[in-house]
Every structure is written in C-alpha cells, then in structure tokens.
Design a protein around this motif. Structure first.
Motif, PDB file in Angstrom:
ATOM      1  N   UNK A 185       0.807  -1.208   0.000  1.00 11.69           N
ATOM      2  CA  UNK A 185       0.000   0.000   0.000  1.00 11.69           C
ATOM      3  C   UNK A 185       0.841   1.260   0.000  1.00 11.69           C
ATOM      4  N   UNK A 186       1.916   1.270   0.784  1.00 12.90           N
ATOM      5  CA  UNK A 186       2.826   2.419   0.791  1.00 12.90           C
ATOM      6  C   UNK A 186       3.488   2.564  -0.575  1.00 12.90           C
TER       7      UNK A 186
ATOM      8  N   UNK B 251      -3.673   2.324   9.459  1.00 12.70           N
ATOM      9  CA  UNK B 251      -3.079   2.293  10.791  1.00 12.70           C
ATOM     10  C   UNK B 251      -3.856   3.147  11.783  1.00 12.70           C
ATOM     11  N   UNK B 252      -4.458   4.214  11.316  1.00 10.02           N
ATOM     12  CA  UNK B 252      -5.234   5.072  12.218  1.00 10.02           C
ATOM     13  C   UNK B 252      -6.499   4.342  12.662  1.00 10.02           C
ATOM     14  N   UNK B 253      -7.224   3.770  11.715  1.00 13.27           N
ATOM     15  CA  UNK B 253      -8.405   2.984  12.067  1.00 13.27           C
ATOM     16  C   UNK B 253      -8.039   1.777  12.911  1.00 13.27           C
ATOM     17  N   UNK B 254      -6.834   1.248  12.702  1.00 13.26           N
ATOM     18  CA  UNK B 254      -6.401   0.091  13.463  1.00 13.26           C
ATOM     19  C   UNK B 254      -6.313   0.342  14.948  1.00 13.26           C
ATOM     20  N   UNK B 255      -6.157   1.593  15.348  1.00 16.94           N
ATOM     21  CA  UNK B 255      -6.077   1.896  16.784  1.00 16.94           C
ATOM     22  C   UNK B 255      -7.410   1.672  17.485  1.00 16.94           C
ATOM     23  N   UNK B 256      -8.513   1.535  16.734  1.00 19.64           N
ATOM     24  CA  UNK B 256      -9.819   1.238  17.338  1.00 19.64           C
ATOM     25  C   UNK B 256     -10.055  -0.265  17.467  1.00 19.64           C
TER      26      UNK B 256
ATOM     27  N   UNK C  96       2.020   9.151   8.029  1.00 20.09           N
ATOM     28  CA  UNK C  96       2.951   9.103   6.899  1.00 20.09           C
ATOM     29  C   UNK C  96       3.282   7.674   6.485  1.00 20.09           C
ATOM     30  N   UNK C  97       2.781   6.690   7.259  1.00 15.47           N
ATOM     31  CA  UNK C  97       3.029   5.281   6.964  1.00 15.47           C
ATOM     32  C   UNK C  97       1.759   4.525   6.594  1.00 15.47           C
ATOM     33  N   UNK C  98       0.601   5.165   6.705  1.00 15.77           N
ATOM     34  CA  UNK C  98      -0.681   4.479   6.572  1.00 15.77           C
ATOM     35  C   UNK C  98      -1.236   4.636   5.161  1.00 15.77           C
TER      36      UNK C  98
END
Length: 682
Positions: free
Chosen positions: A535-536, A557-562, A588-590
C-alpha cells in the motif's frame, strides 16, 4: 472502468488530538449494504481478470504446483507418531508409516464450513489426543479431546476459544493429567487472553497468573522428567517470564526473566533453560540459565554454550539427549547438533541450499511436545518443493521420508541493491530456465520485512506457479525481518519503519537499472504487514510498478487503533497512538491516508472475510479510496473471499481459488506467455 457506486461520509477520527478524515468509515461495518458492495467488487474483479483468459488453465497450474505444498509435520508421543492425512488424523509407529485412523475431522464441520486442523498435541502417554479445530477460516479454534484407542470424542474439553495456534495449542503436563492452554477470555473482537490449566475430570479450568499482560501471547513449556514449567511470552521475540517448580505441591509461579528487551527462546533442559538469545549477540548465541537463579535477569549468571558466530542462530529443537541448532547462513538453512554442555557433535547434511519448515513466529516453535529420538524436518528450496527427512544423532546422512513432489524448471541467482543509507539489501532471483537474462522480463518482487520474522528461501506454490507461467521472481530480504539478526530487525522497527519502504524502492530501482525488468513489467506482492508495504509502495511510488497485489493487508493504521488486536500490534511495532507526534508519523506510513488523486498502476487487493488480524474493512476502504482517486486507466480491483481468514486456517479449496485469481491477474497484467508449463516430477 465502472466501479460499484461508493458513497462517502463526513466522519473524522480523533487520535490523541489529531483529527483525521475517514470518508469510507461505513465500509468497516458488516451490514447488508457493505456485503452487497463487497459482492459486486468481487464480481467485477473476476470479470476483469478472467476476460479473455481460461481460468481453468490457470487453476490447473496452481493445482500442479500446490502438490508441493509444505506438509504438516507429525508429532511424537509414547513411541508413536500422530499426523494429519487429508481429513483424518492417524497414528503410526513411524513418522510416515501406514498408520491407523484415530478421528475423521469431517465430523467436526459441515459441507458449508469444513473443519480445519489448526494444531494437534498428543498427551505424553499417547492415550489422549488434543486437537484445535477451526470451521470458518478465521484461525479461532476450539479444543477437542479424542481417546486414541477408540477414537471416541471425550466430554469435558475446555469451552474457551483459542485466538490462533500461535501459542502452540496445549502444553501437556508430564504425567498426562491435564494441560495448560492460552485462550480468549471474552469475544475474539475484545482480544483479551489468559493462560488456563485444564485437568481431566474437572468441569472448570483454572486461570494461571503469568505474563506481562493478557493481550500478549504466552506459551507454557515443560520437559518430560523435569520438575520445571516455564511460561514464555511474546510471539516474535519470546522471553521466559515465569517459572514454577512442579515438584512442590501448590508452588506459585515466580518471575523469571522479565527485564529483557531481546529474545531468549529455548527449552527446559534439566535444571536449566537452554536458549538461543540475541542479548549481547545480535546474531545469536546459546546460553543456559539456571531455573533456580537468584537473579535470572542478570546475563552475568548465564552460561554461554555456543558463542556468536558468522551465522544467525534461530532456534533449538530437543532431540533425545541432543539439541539441534537451526541457523541462517546468508538466509540459507544450516543445522548443527550440540550436546547439553554446548559441544558441537555434528551437522545435518541438508539436501540443498534452502530452508527448514518453521512456524511464522519464534514463540510457536517452542511448542515441541515430547521430544523424539530422531530429528524429523521438512526442507525445500526456491526451486524444489517440500520433502520430509529424518536424521538420527551420530548418522552421517539423512533418510528421505517423503520426497519433494515437484521441481521448478528454473535457475537461482543472488544479488543485492544498495539503499539510500549505503546498506546492501540482498535478494534472490528465480528465473525460468532458458530465458534470456539480458532481456527485461515480467518480474514480481515478493517481500515482507517486519516483526523479526525471516523471509526464507523456501518453496511457495503460488510463486512457483508464477515462474512456471514465464515470470521472474525476486525475493527481497528487507530490513525489519529476522534474516540477518537483531540489528537487521531493529533497523526498520517503530520509528524506523520507513527504512523497510526505502529498501524496497532500492531493490526495484536496482532491478530496472540492471535491465532485469522495466517499470511497465514490474509487479509487487506481500501479505499482512507486507500488504501494508504494498500500500505504501503504490501510493508513494506509483511510477515504479505495473501491478501491485496486497494480500490479507493492513492498510489503515489510524483505524487500526480502534481494533483491540491491531492496537496491541501498533503499540508494539509502530508507535504510541496516545502521542500526537507519533500519530502524525503513523499518518505518513498508513496507505489509506496516503491516497490522493493520481495515476496508479493496476491493483488487485485480496482479503478474507473472517480474517481476525487484518479485517476485510482495511481492503474495502483502501480499494474505495483508490478507485475514487485513480486518474489513469489501470483497474483497481478487490476480492474479499468468504470463509477465508489470514491464511493459516483457510480451507484448501478456498486457498486454491484465491491463488488462481491472483495468478490470473498477473498473467493478464504482465502479459505472461499463454502456454503455461507443468512441473517436473521428482
């Protein structure tokens, strides 16, 4: 390309005060609307990929090379060997003897949801067989107990659900009176786990207070004839955090090695824990730690048995009175034999330059059960499929128990690219025999580079089928993986995760500069964390690729924190989501957040509907955003397969269907030859 209509929503995620738009949040739900959308995406993917092709020809190729798939090794107990044979579990006097059926797994499933054997563990006395059974591809499994003599399924098995087989299934007590196991305490979505003790004849299980936290994986280890039990903690870099003296009735677990950031992975040997460790030795050394040590955290009290050398030490396997030491020599397997004092007594003559079969994570490799008197192992290379072999301590040769089924008509080469910081990044090239190395070829890079997990030079049926179809395979060993020791792993860990992505770009640009391929003939694939790598790559360097194929991917990765499971993983491997600066680094990695309008290569995203690790909404949200952002003509395709998970428990027929569509996409996109070759039998 006309994609299924996809609406957007005005939703923002606030993570540590950082506000992040999430226009496709609705695709995280498992609603009828989402399932209809997902079904239409799958239909579109199949129609585009198979247009003008013969799907059955591609499937036949996949099935031909799948005949060389890695076998499940048999387990030893009480002088007999237990193994899976199709839907049966059999017991035999030898590792691959004719055997007698013990149980038919079909009785645990249905036609719609066939049973999958996640693991098996015979009791030390060989009278009862414990099985882990999964019926939906998710890896979530439940324990079944079978009486070996009669094949009768016993009542009283624990009801708890095991999240996966990563903690080895069950660990039997030396007297076969019960076992320890590691299971969920609530729903799989909550991802809370605990060690339990089950004893025969009791209707309840006992919680066992060991480990640093209930989200981390823990495996209890014991050795026949020993008075000690050890609890090892952490999947990728295990350490023995607790010990119990079984000779003292009612003795409590006490802390053992708890202040170690490295790896200490070994076994109970007498009154010592003998282990491979990277503490004080990035490439590994073998040490013995007294199980009654006053301060086991102090390496000064450890005895070094095998010092650090040029190879990377990976694992130990107890075999009778010996320990077989598995190593990596420039990624290739080596196995030496040591006695309990650490003296080298021999080396296993492996049948080539390749890889031993090993669990994905180091913790799982510690679940060996009753040690056998022989070393039974599976071995393959990048060009020959899996065989099973036996070595007896003192022998100069090995015995072939099951010969490799196929040999790939291909040549193996080695190379390296230089990353932007000057570090050499190795790779292997598998090229069809007779192809012209001076002509740019359709090429696929396969890579991972994460979690201290080594990518091995081993046979993979889908990649072998790609080479058989006329493609060139490049297997790249990126930093973040475990191929070259702890320093290699930490070089792309947490705040350095971007290093892995730079290594990948260096390999791709090097292959193009060397004329191996061109950007319009280069594809990339990876699964799980390797799917995030894909994806990156497609969002930050779309110019490098003709096609990108993430599989079972982590993409948001942001959604993964939920997600409780991914929150646990992200905190370990990426960043602290409670720190605003760390959240900005995650952005910057998601890949999902990196998507912006542009011209992208062809993308085929494959996911499993029951995946408990990288849930299918990662693939759905990323595909929707990519489809909306695509300003070029290349398709952005998605297929979420029903009854498929993260791969470890996916039924064979479903896995073949996944591989067939994956390969057909590459055949079409890269223009591989129409005449698909068949493997040579060995």
């Amino acid at each position: 390309m006309t994609y299924p209509p996809t609406r957007t929503v005005e939703v923002f995620e606030d993570v540590a005060g950082v506000r992040v738009p999430d226009p496709y949040r609705w695709l995280e739900e498992e609603t009828p609307e989402v399932r209809r959308w997902q079904r239409r995406q799958a239909e579109l993917a199949a129609s585009v990929i198979h247009d003008g092709q013969d799907p059955e020809a591609v499937r036949a190729l996949i099935e031909a090379y799948d005949s060389g798939s890695r076998p499940a090794l048999p387990r030893y107990a009480a002088g007999r060997w237990f193994r899976a044979a199709g839907s049966l579990v059999v017991v035999a006097d030898g590792p691959y003897g004719p055997g007698r059926p013990v149980i038919d797994l079909a009785g645990f499933g249905s036609e719609r949801n066939p049973a999958f054997l996640s693991w098996l563990a015979p009791a030390p006395d060989g009278r009862v067989l414990a099985l882990g059974v999964c019926t939906d591809g998710s890896e979530h499994n439940t324990i079944r107990l079978v009486e070996v003599a009669s094949g009768r399924v016993l009542d009283g098995a624990p009801e708890q659900v095991l999240h996966s087989a990563w903690a080895g299934g069950v660990s039997w007590l030396p007297d076969s009176s019960g076992f320890y196991f590691f299971a969920l305490t609530g729903s799989p979505q909550e991802f809370r786990q605990e060690v339990f003790l089950h004893r025969h004849g009791r209707t309840t299980v006992e919680p066992v207070p060991v480990g640093e936290g209930s989200r981390e994986y823990t495996l209890v280890q014991m050795s026949p004839g020993s008075r000690w039990a050890v609890a090892s903690h952490r999947v990728g870099s295990p350490i023995p955090v607790a010990v119990r003296d079984l000779s003292e009735p009612g003795a409590a677990w006490r802390p053992f090695v708890t202040a170690c950031r490295g790896t200490i992975a070994g076994h109970v040997v007498g009154d010592h824990y003998v282990a491979v460790t990277d503490v004080g030795a990035p490439r590994g050394r073998v040490v013995a730690i007294p199980l009654d040590a006053a301060d086991p955290d102090d390496p000064a009290g450890w005895t070094e048995l095998v010092p650090e050398g040029d190879t990377v030490l990976r694992s130990l396997t107890p075999v009778g009175e010996h320990l077989y030491l598995s190593e990596f020599d420039q990624t290739f397997a080596r196995v030496r034999i040591i006695d309990r004092s650490g003296a080298i007594t021999g080396e296993v003559p492996l049948p080539g330059r390749g890889a031993l079969a090993a669990p994905f994570f180091a913790l799982t490799a510690l679940a060996v059960g009753t040690p056998a008197d022989d070393f039974v192992f599976a071995f393959s290379t990048l060009t020959s499929s899996w065989g099973v072999y036996r070595h007896r301590p003192g022998d100069t040769g090995i015995e072939t128990l099951s010969a490799p089924a196929v040999t790939l008509d291909a040549e193996l080469e080695a190379g390296q690219a230089v990353a932007s910081d000057g570090v050499a990044v190795p790779y292997h090239v598998v090229r069809p025999s007779g192809s012209d190395p001076t002509r740019a070829a359709p090429t696929l890079i396969s890579a991972y580079g994460a979690a201290n997990v080594p990518l091995l030079p081993q046979y993979q049926p889908d990649l072998a089928a790609f080479v058989a179809a006329g493609g060139v395979l490049v297997q790249a060993y990126l930093r973040g993986g475990g191929e070259f020791g702890r320093d290699w792993y930490l070089a792309a860990h947490r705040e350095k995760r971007h290093v892995r992505d730079g290594d990948l770009v260096a390999v791709a640009e090097h292959l193009i500069a060397e004329g191996v391929t061109t950007a319009d003939r280069l594809a990339l694939t990876g699964g799980s964390d390797g799917g995030l790598m894909c994806g990156v790559a497609v969002t930050t360097r779309p110019d490098l690729w003709r096609a990108v194929l993430p599989r079972e991917p982590l993409l948001d990765l942001i959604g993964g924190t939920r997600d409780p499971y991914l929150d646990f993983v992200i905190r370990k491997a990426w960043a602290d989501p409670d720190d605003p600066a760390e959240v900005r680094r995650l952005l910057r990695l998601s890949p999902y957040q990196l998507v912006s309008p542009g011209v992208f290569p062809a993308v085929y995203i494959q996911a499993g509907a029951t995946d408990p690790r990288c849930r299918p909404w990662h693939a759905r949200k990323f595909a929707a955003r990519m489809q909306a952002a695509q300003q070029g003509d290349a398709p952005i395709l998605l297929h979420v397969f029903d009854n498929a998970g993260h791969g470890a428990a996916t039924a064979h027929d479903v896995a073949v269907a996944q591989d067939t569509e994956w390969l057909a996409f590459l055949v079409k996109t890269l223009g591989l030859p129409v005449g698909l070759s068949r493997p040579r039998t060995t």
